[in-house]
Design a protein around this motif. Structure first.
Motif, short mmCIF file in Angstrom:
data_model
loop_
_atom_site.label_atom_id
_atom_site.label_comp_id
_atom_site.label_asym_id
_atom_site.label_seq_id
_atom_site.Cartn_x
_atom_site.Cartn_y
_atom_site.Cartn_z
N CYS A 95 22.20 6.65 2.65
CA CYS A 95 21.93 7.76 1.75
C CYS A 95 22.20 9.12 2.39
O CYS A 95 22.09 10.15 1.75
CB CYS A 95 20.50 7.71 1.24
SG CYS A 95 19.26 7.78 2.54
N SER A 96 22.51 9.13 3.68
CA SER A 96 22.77 10.39 4.37
C SER A 96 23.92 10.22 5.34
O SER A 96 23.99 9.24 6.08
CB SER A 96 21.52 10.86 5.12
OG SER A 96 21.81 11.98 5.92
N HIS A 97 24.84 11.18 5.33
CA HIS A 97 25.97 11.14 6.26
C HIS A 97 25.66 11.88 7.55
O HIS A 97 26.44 11.84 8.49
CB HIS A 97 27.21 11.77 5.60
CG HIS A 97 27.70 11.00 4.41
ND1 HIS A 97 28.33 9.78 4.53
CD2 HIS A 97 27.65 11.30 3.09
CE1 HIS A 97 28.66 9.35 3.30
NE2 HIS A 97 28.26 10.24 2.42
N GLY A 98 24.53 12.56 7.60
CA GLY A 98 24.17 13.34 8.78
C GLY A 98 23.50 12.50 9.85
O GLY A 98 23.06 11.37 9.61
N LEU A 99 23.41 13.07 11.05
CA LEU A 99 22.77 12.41 12.18
C LEU A 99 21.75 13.36 12.79
O LEU A 99 21.90 14.58 12.75
CB LEU A 99 23.81 12.03 13.24
CG LEU A 99 24.92 11.07 12.82
CD1 LEU A 99 25.91 10.87 13.98
CD2 LEU A 99 24.36 9.73 12.37
N PRO A 122 28.03 16.58 7.79
CA PRO A 122 29.41 16.87 7.37
C PRO A 122 29.48 17.70 6.09
O PRO A 122 28.54 17.69 5.28
CB PRO A 122 29.97 15.47 7.13
CG PRO A 122 28.78 14.68 6.65
CD PRO A 122 27.57 15.25 7.37
N ILE A 123 30.58 18.39 5.92
CA ILE A 123 30.90 19.09 4.67
C ILE A 123 32.21 18.52 4.15
O ILE A 123 33.21 18.49 4.88
CB ILE A 123 31.03 20.61 4.90
CG1 ILE A 123 29.72 21.19 5.44
CG2 ILE A 123 31.43 21.31 3.60
CD1 ILE A 123 29.83 22.65 5.82
N PHE A 124 32.20 18.04 2.89
CA PHE A 124 33.38 17.42 2.29
C PHE A 124 33.92 18.30 1.15
O PHE A 124 33.17 19.06 0.52
CB PHE A 124 33.05 16.03 1.73
CG PHE A 124 32.53 15.05 2.77
CD1 PHE A 124 33.41 14.43 3.64
CD2 PHE A 124 31.17 14.77 2.86
CE1 PHE A 124 32.95 13.53 4.59
CE2 PHE A 124 30.70 13.88 3.80
CZ PHE A 124 31.59 13.25 4.68
N ASP A 125 35.22 18.15 0.88
CA ASP A 125 35.76 18.81 -0.30
C ASP A 125 35.54 17.93 -1.53
O ASP A 125 34.93 16.87 -1.44
CB ASP A 125 37.25 19.17 -0.10
CG ASP A 125 38.14 17.92 0.04
OD1 ASP A 125 37.67 16.80 -0.29
OD2 ASP A 125 39.29 18.06 0.47
N GLU A 126 36.06 18.39 -2.69
CA GLU A 126 35.81 17.63 -3.93
C GLU A 126 36.41 16.24 -3.92
O GLU A 126 35.98 15.36 -4.66
CB GLU A 126 36.36 18.42 -5.14
CG GLU A 126 35.54 19.66 -5.42
CD GLU A 126 36.40 20.90 -5.53
OE1 GLU A 126 37.59 20.84 -5.17
OE2 GLU A 126 35.86 21.92 -5.96
N ASN A 129 37.27 14.56 1.32
CA ASN A 129 37.88 14.77 2.64
C ASN A 129 36.97 15.65 3.50
O ASN A 129 36.36 16.61 3.01
CB ASN A 129 39.25 15.44 2.49
CG ASN A 129 40.22 14.61 1.67
OD1 ASN A 129 40.38 13.42 1.92
ND2 ASN A 129 40.84 15.23 0.67
N LEU A 130 36.90 15.32 4.77
CA LEU A 130 36.05 16.08 5.69
C LEU A 130 36.64 17.47 5.93
O LEU A 130 37.79 17.60 6.35
CB LEU A 130 35.91 15.35 7.03
CG LEU A 130 35.02 16.04 8.07
CD1 LEU A 130 33.56 15.99 7.63
CD2 LEU A 130 35.18 15.38 9.45
N LEU A 131 35.85 18.49 5.66
CA LEU A 131 36.27 19.86 5.93
C LEU A 131 35.72 20.36 7.26
O LEU A 131 36.42 21.01 8.04
CB LEU A 131 35.79 20.79 4.81
CG LEU A 131 36.44 20.64 3.44
CD1 LEU A 131 35.78 21.57 2.45
CD2 LEU A 131 37.93 20.93 3.54
N ALA A 132 34.44 20.07 7.51
CA ALA A 132 33.79 20.61 8.71
C ALA A 132 32.51 19.82 8.99
O ALA A 132 32.04 19.05 8.15
CB ALA A 132 33.47 22.09 8.51
N VAL A 133 31.97 20.03 10.19
CA VAL A 133 30.67 19.47 10.57
C VAL A 133 29.82 20.60 11.11
O VAL A 133 30.25 21.36 11.99
CB VAL A 133 30.81 18.37 11.64
CG1 VAL A 133 29.43 17.82 12.00
CG2 VAL A 133 31.71 17.25 11.16
N VAL A 134 28.61 20.72 10.59
CA VAL A 134 27.67 21.75 11.03
C VAL A 134 26.64 21.12 11.97
O VAL A 134 26.02 20.11 11.62
CB VAL A 134 26.95 22.39 9.83
CG1 VAL A 134 25.97 23.46 10.31
CG2 VAL A 134 27.95 22.97 8.85
N GLU A 135 26.47 21.72 13.14
CA GLU A 135 25.44 21.24 14.08
C GLU A 135 24.43 22.36 14.31
O GLU A 135 24.80 23.49 14.65
CB GLU A 135 26.05 20.81 15.41
CG GLU A 135 24.99 20.33 16.42
CD GLU A 135 25.57 19.58 17.60
OE1 GLU A 135 26.47 18.74 17.37
OE2 GLU A 135 25.12 19.83 18.74
#
Length: 328
Positions: A95-99, A122-126, A129-135
């Protein structure tokens, strides 16, 4: 439909917002290059944004040697690598793509070792597709050190710094079961400071505490193996647990301990045994069986210690048979 100018304005606003967040934050693009390194991250790491923007050198802010950060694992889709890289982490979920993880970091630029709680998402587009990862990073060093101090108080004797009685009991039970499964011998030493009540009566309790600290230090220095445990058993009595050890090995360590305390040459004018502080030691070793309990090994060492005292003190007496309990 939003205009391109509105989209661009929203992007600029989002970047500026990220830059001024009070939470240390950096962002990687899909190629794992730094695109945002906010001011709070600069303060935490001592690394200026211009040093890392456009590079994949973000790891240099946290470690001496190259390794993945949590954001890298998200970008690469490698959550299984968390076990080898982080002290503590949550298990990835559907249920979550984050770590989320926690780790000690060396922080080379600020010359500090900090315990950081890290979240990466992660941040995905519509189209997915992976656009970026925020840490994001949180300095948990003070809380971690406080937790470690409390844990240390729970397992260590406050006066001597050796393991306490609770730690001894837990270790004894665990090693008894382990050696029983392996069919190997284990040993216990019980160590008593000779005529310690007379020492306290003569020199006072403050000197008595100093004596116990010195004895504990000398004893601890003679217990080399990581698997062994030196503990304060109670009052002026100490104990040592030695897994995978026969009687000969136990006797060797016991004599080393006795000699180490003699070498301290701490005066004991009231002693009925010698003119300095001495030890009596009872040693017991045998292979654990289902017919007996861990307490039987301690009782055997205690019986041997009793005989050491009655044979004149300042000596090591041993047994490798439970049957000798009945003779004590």
């Amino acid at each position: 439909m939003p205009t391109s100018r509105n989209t661009e304005s929203a992007h600029v606003f989002a970047v500026r917002l990220m830059q001024h967040l009070v939470v240390p934050t950096f962002v990687l693009n899909a190629e794992r290059r730094v695109i945002i390194w906010n001011k709070a991250c600069e303060r935490l790491t001592g690394v200026a944004a211009h040093e890392v923007i456009g590079t994949s050198d973000h790891w240099r802010a946290f470690y001496d040697e190259e390794r993945y950060c949590l954001a890298d694992l998200v970008a690469l889709g490698r959550p299984e690598s968390m076990d080898e890289l982080y002290v503590t982490h949550t298990e990835p979920s559907d249920c979550s793509h984050g770590l989320r993880a926690e780790n000690w970091c060396v922080m080379p630029q600020v010359k500090k070792r900090l315990y950081l709680a890290v979240d990466a998402g992660p941040i995905f587009d519509e189209d997915g597709n992976l656009l970026a990862v925020v840490e994001t990073l949180r300095d948990q060093t003070e809380q971690k050190l406080a937790q470690m101090a409390l844990q240390s108080l729970a397992v260590k004797d406050g006066l001597t710094g050796l393991a306490n009685r609770r730690s001894f009991d837990e270790k004894l039970e665990a090693e008894w079961l382990h050696n029983q499964r392996e069919g190997t011998s284990m040993a216990v030493l019980l160590v008593d400071v000779d005529h310690f009540k007379l020492y306290n009566d003569t020199y006072g309790h403050q000197k008595g505490d100093s004596c116990l600290k010195a004895v504990a230090s000398a004893l601890g220095e003679q217990v080399f193996r990581p698997s062994d445990l030196a503990a304060r058993y109670g009052g002026e009595e100490f104990a040592v647990i030695m897994p995978n050890t026969g009687l000969d090995g136990a006797l060797h360590v016991a004599e080393r301990i006795r000699d180490a305390v003699l070498a301290l040459a701490m005066p004991h004018g009231a002693s009925l045994t010698a003119d300095c502080v001495t030890l009596s030691i009872g040693a017991a070793a045998f292979v654990p069986t289902e017919e007996h309990r861990a307490e039987d090994l301690v009782a055997a060492a205690d019986a041997a210690l009793y005989r050491a005292k009655h044979q004149g003190r300042n000596r090591v007496v041993s047994t490798d048979r439970i049957e000798e309990l009945a003779e004590a």
